[in-house]
Structure formats: structure tokens, C-alpha cells
Design a protein around this motif. Structure first.
Motif: not given
Ligand SMILES: CC(C)(COP(=O)(O)OP(=O)(O)OC[C@H]1O[C@@H](n2cnc3c(N)ncnc32)[C@H](O)[C@@H]1OP(=O)(O)O)[C@@H](O)C(=O)NCCC(=O)NCCS
Length: 386
Positions: A2-7, A9, A12, A372, A374-375
């Protein structure tokens, strides 16, 4: 992989909604801008707009208000629970938000529509919750104050609007027009705010096809936190702390010194900042103006509170470029009206129930599970017996 999450969100887009648009440029409920609603609508009209989906005509409004009035009284099981919670509130193991959360959950246990997620049942439950939440708050407060419940058989006075009745249930006194106006407008301002944390929580819960009372119970838990709805109580607590530390005079140097220490300690100043509104919250000046007018009627002590708040705002703006959100003036306005601080966030619930319920109905009407991914950042693969 997975790619990095947006802290957090941030930024988003998590779904569509027809209920509300939150942008720096404007806050809009179903096409109506918030200043327009605060100036020209009542909370009951806004509640109808959010729950039923359109602005009510005179007949629809009368019918809607009558339905709310008819549903204000609480079942005896909830009243018994509130009496039982009195000692917990006194001990401090529970705060009013916790008691309100459980009260709503018990209402679900007793509601004949509780397991029915159809649009008709959801709307009936939404109206009942909107009607009964102020009664829970009012009865809880008189129990805290060691007084008898106000109008337990009817949940208030049928001649009073939603806002005035809430104040009446808390105090036993009919509020004047100014207090009613401030509370009514605050209920309008708090009613809806798209995918904020508590509303998103309510959508996640309802997207599993769980029921409205469960989703609202979860939303109340989310709203309680000081980064969200709990900020109106935390903002007032912070102003009281500043007042205690600097004394009764609003000396700019002392306020600055207090704030510089708070910045050095990396404290978040409650009632400031917002995930979406980086240049100011549309709702804050509306409530500030109304609250200040009531403070001017009440006298120097309350004007002094607003002046303190204004200095804090000015310093925060000058030094951090961070603006107040609606919770900052709300704390000062409710304090000026004599509302006990631990009831500020429950009153937020009495308003936001309309937004939550509208979102729960929108989710149920066009549902897909919200799930959703998780990374993963934990340990690499390893052997249990290795
Ligand atoms: C509302 C809030 C949670 C938004 O958080 P967010 O979008 O994640 O914003 P951030 O926490 O990333 O803030 C960005 C920067 O502003 C600062 N900041 C934001 N709000 C601040 C506040 N209230 N007091 C002091 N600094 C604040 C942060 O420390 C951060 O600084 P940095 O970049 O030097 O680390 C946050 O502003 C906050 O905690 N406010 C206080 C609680 C509150 O009033 N909540 C009600 C919201 S309606």
C-alpha cells in the motif's frame, strides 16, 4: 503493497452528500447559506430542512413543531437511569456527555422502530431523538442541582420553542427573548457540518446497516472529545484558567505572557483552528456578536470575559495566524447565559442530532460498506517459533 496514508485523512473526499457544503468560501445547508439561516430561520425550520429535505411551508412547520412537542417527554426507564446517574455525575466518573450517550442508547432499546432502517422509520426516530435529547439534558441538570424534574410528564411547556424549552427544562425559569435567540442561533450554527468526525463516525456505523440509535450513540462519543465538540467546554475552561492566572484585569502583557507559555508548552488553545477553515470559521463571528450583546446587558463581568476572549483572539491571530472556531464564542456566550460548562457539548448534541440523522438516512438510502485500508508499518514477517 500500500502507499502511505494521509494522516487524519486531510483533504480526502470520503463520499458524496446533498446535505451540506463546508468550504472556506461558504457554509451551506441544502443550498442555504449559514448567515441567511442564522438571520432568518429558526432551529425548527433548519431541523425540518435537514431531516425532511426541504424548507417547510407554514403548515408543514406547524405539524413538525407539534410532532417535536408531542415527543418531548422521556420514558420512565430513562428518567430512572438519570436519577441513578446522579451519584456518578457527582463523583465525576461520568460527565454529562457520557450520561447523554447512555440515555440515547436506552431510548433505542425502547423504540418500537429501533431495528427498522427504512426511510419512514428513520425519520420517525430522528424526530423522536431531536425532541427527547433536550429533555435528557434538562432533567440531568436539575438532578445535578438537586432539584425536582421540570415537567417530566410533558418534557416542558408546549408554548415554548425548542431552544427556550431546553433552557426552561434546565432551570425551571422561562428564558427571555435574548437568551432564546442566542441559543436558537447556536443550535442553527451547530446543526450540520458535512463529514466532521462525529458525522463520519455515524456514517461508518450506519454503513454496516446498524441502526440509528447505535449510530447516534457512537457519534456522541466522537463529539465529546476536545478536538471536536468538547472544544466549547474546553475553550471556556481555558478562559477561566487565564482569568485565574492573570487576575481580573485584562492586561495585554499578562495575557501575552500566558499565551507564550502555552505556545512554549506546545499546548493547543481550545476553540482555535479548524481542519477546513484556515482563514476563519463563518459561524464564529455570528455567535460572538450575539453573545457579546447579551454580555453587555448582563454587566461588566461578562463584557470583561468577551474582552479577554477578543485579546486572546487578537494575539493568536497576530502571532500564529490561527482564527477562532465556533466553539470559542460559544463557550463565552453560554457562560454569559449561566449555562453550566459541562452541558455545552450536550447542547451541541441537541443540535447536531439533526445533521447526524440526515447523514444516517442518506447513508442508508444509498449504502455501501465504508471500509478503507491501512498502510502497514509493523514488524516484517517473522516466525512464532523462530
Ligand atoms: C481543530 C484542530 C483539531 C484541527 O487540527 P488539524 O487540521 O489537524 O491542524 P493541525 O493540528 O495540523 O494544525 C496545524 C498547525 O497549527 C497549529 N494549531 C492548530 N490549532 C491550534 C490551536 N488550537 N492552538 C495552537 N496551535 C494550533 C498546530 O500546532 C500546527 O502547527 P505546526 O504545523 O507548527 O505543528 C486543531 O486546530 C485543534 O486542535 N484545535 C483546538 C481544538 C478545537 O478548537 N477543536 C474544535 C474544532 S471545530
Amino acid at each position: 503493497m500500500t502507499t502511505a496514508a494521509t494522516k487524519g485523512l486531510e483533504g480526502i473526499i470520503a463520499g458524496d452528500t446533498q446535505i451540506c457544503s463546508v468550504e472556506q468560501g461558504a457554509l451551506i445547508y441544502r443550498g442555504y447559506e449559514i448567515h441567511d439561516l442564522a438571520d432568518h430561520a429558526t432551529f425548527e425550520e433548519v431541523a425540518h430542512l435537514l431531516l425532511v429535505g426541504h424548507k417547510p411551508d407554514a403548515k408543514e412547520l406547524r405539524f413538525f413543531k407539534d410532532e417535536l412537542i408531542a415527543n418531548r417527554a422521556l420514558p420512565t426507564q430513562v428518567i430512572d437511569y438519570l436519577h441513578g446517574a446522579g451519584p456518578m455525575l457527582k463523583e465525576g466518573t461520568a460527565v454529562p456527555m457520557d450520561v447523554l450517550r447512555t440515555g440515547v442508547s436506552i431510548l433505542g432499546n425502547l423504540d418500537k422502530d429501533s431495528q427498522d432502517n427504512s426511510p419512514g422509520a428513520n425519520l420517525r426516530k430522528a424526530k423522536r431523538l431531536t425532541a427527547k435529547i433536550p429533555t435528557i439534558i434538562g432533567h440531568m441538570q436539575t438532578i445535578i442541582d438537586g432539584k425536582g424534574l421540570i415537567a417530566p410528564n410533558t418534557g416542558g411547556d408546549a408554548n415554548l420553542c425548542h431552544a427556550a424549552n431546553l433552557l426552561y427544562l434546565m432551570t425551571g425559569a422561562k428564558p427571555n427573548a435574548e437568551y432564546t435567540k442566542v441559543l436558537d442561533v447556536s443550535l442553527i450554527l451547530y446543526a450540520e457540518h458535512d463529514y466532521n468526525a462525529s458525522t463520519f463516525a455515524s456514517r461508518v456505523i450506519s454503513a454496516t446497516l446498524s441502526d440509528m440509535h447505535g449510530a447516534v450513540t457512537g457519534a456522541i462519543a466522537a463529539l465529546k472529545g476536545p478536538l471536536h465538540g468538547g472544544a466549547n467546554e474546553a475553550a471556556m475552561d481555558m478562559l477561566s484558567e487565564i482569568r485565574r492566572d492573570i487576575g481580573p484585569v485584562n492586561d495585554r502583557a499578562k495575557i501575552e505572557a500566558w499565551m507564550h507559555k502555552a505556545f512554549a508548552d506546545k499546548r493547543k488553545l481550545m476553540g482555535f483552528g479548524h481542519r477546513v477553515y484556515k482563514n476563519g470559521d463563518h459561524r464564529a463571528p455570528i455567535l460572538h456578536g450575539l453573545g457579546r450583546r447579551v454580555a453587555e446587558q448582563r454587566g461588566p463581568e461578562f463584557v470583561g470575559l468577551f474582552e479577554l476572549g477578543e485579546r486572546v483572539q487578537q494575539i493568536m491571530n497576530d502571532e500564529k495566524n490561527i482564527k477562532p472556531n465556533v466553539d470559542f464564542p460559544c463557550g463565552m456566550a453560554y457562560f454569559t447565559m449561566g449555562i453550566p460548562v459541562p452541558q455545552y457539548t450536550p447542547i451541541f448534541v441537541a443540535s447536531r442530532i439533526t445533521g447526524w440523522a440526515a447523514h444516517i438516512m442518506e447513508q442508508h438510502a444509498n449504502n455501501r460498506l465504508i471500509r478503507p485500508i491501512a498502510s502497514y508499518t509493523g514488524p516484517a514477517l517473522r516466525e512464532w517459533n523462530g
